[in-house]
Design a protein around this motif. Sequence first.
Motif, PDB file in Angstrom:
ATOM      1  N   ARG A   2       0.838  -1.198   0.000  1.00  0.00           N
ATOM      2  CA  ARG A   2       0.000   0.000   0.000  1.00  0.00           C
ATOM      3  C   ARG A   2       0.874   1.249   0.000  1.00  0.00           C
ATOM      4  N   ALA A   3       0.417   2.278  -0.741  1.00  0.00           N
ATOM      5  CA  ALA A   3       1.132   3.545  -0.803  1.00  0.00           C
ATOM      6  C   ALA A   3       0.132   4.684  -0.921  1.00  0.00           C
ATOM      7  N   VAL A   4       0.480   5.828  -0.353  1.00  0.00           N
ATOM      8  CA  VAL A   4      -0.357   7.024  -0.459  1.00  0.00           C
ATOM      9  C   VAL A   4      -0.054   7.708  -1.782  1.00  0.00           C
ATOM     10  N   VAL A   5      -1.084   7.937  -2.580  1.00  0.00           N
ATOM     11  CA  VAL A   5      -0.929   8.581  -3.886  1.00  0.00           C
ATOM     12  C   VAL A   5      -2.053   9.577  -4.094  1.00  0.00           C
ATOM     13  N   VAL A   6      -1.868  10.436  -5.104  1.00  0.00           N
ATOM     14  CA  VAL A   6      -2.957  11.275  -5.601  1.00  0.00           C
ATOM     15  C   VAL A   6      -3.038  11.076  -7.113  1.00  0.00           C
ATOM     16  N   ARG A   7      -4.269  11.086  -7.618  1.00  0.00           N
ATOM     17  CA  ARG A   7      -4.504  10.971  -9.060  1.00  0.00           C
ATOM     18  C   ARG A   7      -5.013  12.288  -9.638  1.00  0.00           C
ATOM     19  N   SER A   8      -5.349  13.221  -8.771  1.00  0.00           N
ATOM     20  CA  SER A   8      -5.700  14.579  -9.149  1.00  0.00           C
ATOM     21  C   SER A   8      -5.260  15.476  -8.001  1.00  0.00           C
ATOM     22  N   TYR A   9      -5.199  16.761  -8.216  1.00  0.00           N
ATOM     23  CA  TYR A   9      -4.690  17.675  -7.212  1.00  0.00           C
ATOM     24  C   TYR A   9      -5.839  18.403  -6.518  1.00  0.00           C
ATOM     25  N   GLY A  10      -5.646  18.631  -5.213  1.00  0.00           N
ATOM     26  CA  GLY A  10      -6.686  19.307  -4.453  1.00  0.00           C
ATOM     27  C   GLY A  10      -6.469  19.186  -2.963  1.00  0.00           C
ATOM     28  N   GLY A  11      -7.559  19.114  -2.201  1.00  0.00           N
ATOM     29  CA  GLY A  11      -7.492  19.032  -0.751  1.00  0.00           C
ATOM     30  C   GLY A  11      -7.234  17.620  -0.274  1.00  0.00           C
ATOM     31  N   PRO A  12      -7.291  17.402   1.043  1.00  0.00           N
ATOM     32  CA  PRO A  12      -7.014  16.070   1.599  1.00  0.00           C
ATOM     33  C   PRO A  12      -7.913  14.965   1.037  1.00  0.00           C
ATOM     34  N   GLU A  13      -9.065  15.349   0.502  1.00  0.00           N
ATOM     35  CA  GLU A  13      -9.987  14.337  -0.028  1.00  0.00           C
ATOM     36  C   GLU A  13      -9.432  13.613  -1.249  1.00  0.00           C
ATOM     37  N   VAL A  14      -8.387  14.149  -1.915  1.00  0.00           N
ATOM     38  CA  VAL A  14      -7.836  13.478  -3.099  1.00  0.00           C
ATOM     39  C   VAL A  14      -6.827  12.399  -2.721  1.00  0.00           C
ATOM     40  N   LEU A  15      -6.434  12.319  -1.455  1.00  0.00           N
ATOM     41  CA  LEU A  15      -5.468  11.322  -1.024  1.00  0.00           C
ATOM     42  C   LEU A  15      -6.067   9.920  -1.120  1.00  0.00           C
ATOM     43  N   GLU A  16      -5.274   8.996  -1.597  1.00  0.00           N
ATOM     44  CA  GLU A  16      -5.742   7.619  -1.801  1.00  0.00           C
ATOM     45  C   GLU A  16      -4.690   6.646  -1.292  1.00  0.00           C
ATOM     46  N   LEU A  17      -5.132   5.610  -0.622  1.00  0.00           N
ATOM     47  CA  LEU A  17      -4.246   4.526  -0.209  1.00  0.00           C
ATOM     48  C   LEU A  17      -4.413   3.408  -1.234  1.00  0.00           C
ATOM     49  N   ALA A  18      -3.437   3.280  -2.127  1.00  0.00           N
ATOM     50  CA  ALA A  18      -3.561   2.401  -3.289  1.00  0.00           C
ATOM     51  C   ALA A  18      -2.672   1.179  -3.160  1.00  0.00           C
ATOM     52  N   GLU A  19      -3.073   0.101  -3.817  1.00  0.00           N
ATOM     53  CA  GLU A  19      -2.234  -1.083  -3.953  1.00  0.00           C
ATOM     54  C   GLU A  19      -1.319  -0.890  -5.159  1.00  0.00           C
ATOM     55  N   VAL A  20      -0.006  -0.991  -4.930  1.00  0.00           N
ATOM     56  CA  VAL A  20       0.976  -0.785  -5.996  1.00  0.00           C
ATOM     57  C   VAL A  20       2.000  -1.921  -5.932  1.00  0.00           C
ATOM     58  N   PRO A  21       2.739  -2.152  -7.017  1.00  0.00           N
ATOM     59  CA  PRO A  21       3.769  -3.196  -6.988  1.00  0.00           C
ATOM     60  C   PRO A  21       4.873  -2.881  -5.978  1.00  0.00           C
ATOM     61  N   VAL A  22       5.425  -3.916  -5.382  1.00  0.00           N
ATOM     62  CA  VAL A  22       6.565  -3.748  -4.468  1.00  0.00           C
ATOM     63  C   VAL A  22       7.788  -3.339  -5.287  1.00  0.00           C
ATOM     64  N   PRO A  23       8.463  -2.228  -4.933  1.00  0.00           N
ATOM     65  CA  PRO A  23       9.624  -1.791  -5.707  1.00  0.00           C
ATOM     66  C   PRO A  23      10.839  -2.674  -5.439  1.00  0.00           C
ATOM     67  N   GLU A  24      11.694  -2.810  -6.429  1.00  0.00           N
ATOM     68  CA  GLU A  24      12.916  -3.602  -6.298  1.00  0.00           C
ATOM     69  C   GLU A  24      14.131  -2.679  -6.339  1.00  0.00           C
ATOM     70  N   PRO A  25      15.095  -2.876  -5.430  1.00  0.00           N
ATOM     71  CA  PRO A  25      16.291  -2.021  -5.428  1.00  0.00           C
ATOM     72  C   PRO A  25      17.205  -2.334  -6.605  1.00  0.00           C
ATOM     73  N   GLY A  26      17.733  -1.286  -7.218  1.00  0.00           N
ATOM     74  CA  GLY A  26      18.706  -1.439  -8.279  1.00  0.00           C
ATOM     75  C   GLY A  26      20.119  -1.276  -7.736  1.00  0.00           C
ATOM     76  N   PRO A  27      21.109  -1.141  -8.606  1.00  0.00           N
ATOM     77  CA  PRO A  27      22.485  -0.942  -8.145  1.00  0.00           C
ATOM     78  C   PRO A  27      22.610   0.286  -7.251  1.00  0.00           C
ATOM     79  N   GLY A  28      23.285   0.114  -6.134  1.00  0.00           N
ATOM     80  CA  GLY A  28      23.496   1.223  -5.213  1.00  0.00           C
ATOM     81  C   GLY A  28      22.279   1.610  -4.404  1.00  0.00           C
ATOM     82  N   GLN A  29      21.239   0.764  -4.393  1.00  0.00           N
ATOM     83  CA  GLN A  29      20.004   1.099  -3.692  1.00  0.00           C
ATOM     84  C   GLN A  29      19.663   0.057  -2.637  1.00  0.00           C
ATOM     85  N   VAL A  30      18.814   0.482  -1.700  1.00  0.00           N
ATOM     86  CA  VAL A  30      18.287  -0.436  -0.692  1.00  0.00           C
ATOM     87  C   VAL A  30      16.772  -0.273  -0.641  1.00  0.00           C
TER      88      VAL A  30
END
Length: 311
Positions: A2-30
Motif C-alpha cells: 500500500r502507498a499514499v498517492v494522488v490521481r488529481s490535485y486538491g485538498g485532503p480528499e484526493v489522497l488515496e491509499l492504493a495497492e501498488v507493486p513492491v519496488p525492487e532495489p537497483g544498483p546502489g540502492q536499498v
Amino acid sequence: MRAVVVRSYGGPEVLELAEVPVPEPGPGQVRIRTRAAAVNPVDLATRAGHLVQGGLMASRDVTGLGWDVAGVVDAVGPAVAGLSPGDEVIGLSDRLDLALGTHAEQVVLDATAVARTPAGLSPEAAATLPLNVLTADQALDFLDLRAGQTLLVTGAAGAVGGFATELAAQRGIRVVAVAGAQDEELVRGLGAEIFVPRTRELSAAVRSAVPGGVDAALDAAVVGPAALEAVRNGGAFAAVVGGAAPVPLRGTRVANVWIRADGPRLAELALLAAGGRVTPRVAGTFPLADVATAHRLLEKGGVRGRPVLTP
C-alpha cells in the motif's frame, strides 16, 4: 503493498491509499520496510499541485507522497556496502521524478541517502529528522557564520526553525528567534539568546535588539523581504521551505537553499538527536489509512513538530 498517492490535485480528499507493486532495489540502492514516515508541508504542496504549477514536478497520472522514512532494510541491490537486511535506518527521498514517495509500506532509496538509526531513537522520532534537520544544517552551512555572530531564525518554534536554532547555538552562534509569544520558553530552551515575538515591524524589532542588524537570517517562516531588512549590509540570507529568495539588497548574499540527501551527514545529526542535542518532535501518529487527518492537522497550522504515519 500500500502507498499514499494522488490521481488529481486538491485538498485532503484526493489522497488515496492504493495497492501498488513492491519496488525492487537497483544498483546502489536499498529497499526499506517503513516503520514511520513524517508528513511535511511539501507533501501538502504536492497534493495541492503547487509543485507542478511551479515547474518543479511534471504532472503525471499517479503521484506518490512522502520524503522522510524510518524503517528496516529488507533488500539490498548490487554495489551496496555497509548496509544489510535487518539494519534499522532513516533516509530521505529527494527526487521529484520518482513515482512513489516514502508514504508507503516499502520504499527504495539510494544507499547514499540512508543512515543507520542510532540506538535510543524511536522510528517515529527518527522519521521527523531527515528533511527538516538536513534543511536546517545545509542552510547554516551556506550562511557560514562564525561563533559569536548573530543569526535571525524566523519560525523558530517550527521543525526547520527549531533544528536551526539548536544547531546554530551549538556552533556558538547567537540566535535571535522569531516565533509566537506563547513559544518564547520553547525557543529559549532550544538555545535562542534573544526572542522577538512575531510582528509586522520585524526589522525594527530585530534591529532594536541587535543594533545595525543581524549577520544573517534563516527564513524558515517564509517571511521574505521583512526578514532580509533585519540583516546588516553585506550579511547573508537563506530562504528555505520553498520560499522565494528575495532580491539581494545592500550587498547581502542570498540563496534559496534546496534540500539534498546526505546519508553520512544525516548519520551525524541523528547521533545528536539520540544524545539529546537535537530535539525531534512528533505531533501525533496516524496509520497510513488516516493520512488525510494528518494532512488536515498540518494544514491547520500551529503544529509543533510533524505528524507521523505508521504503516
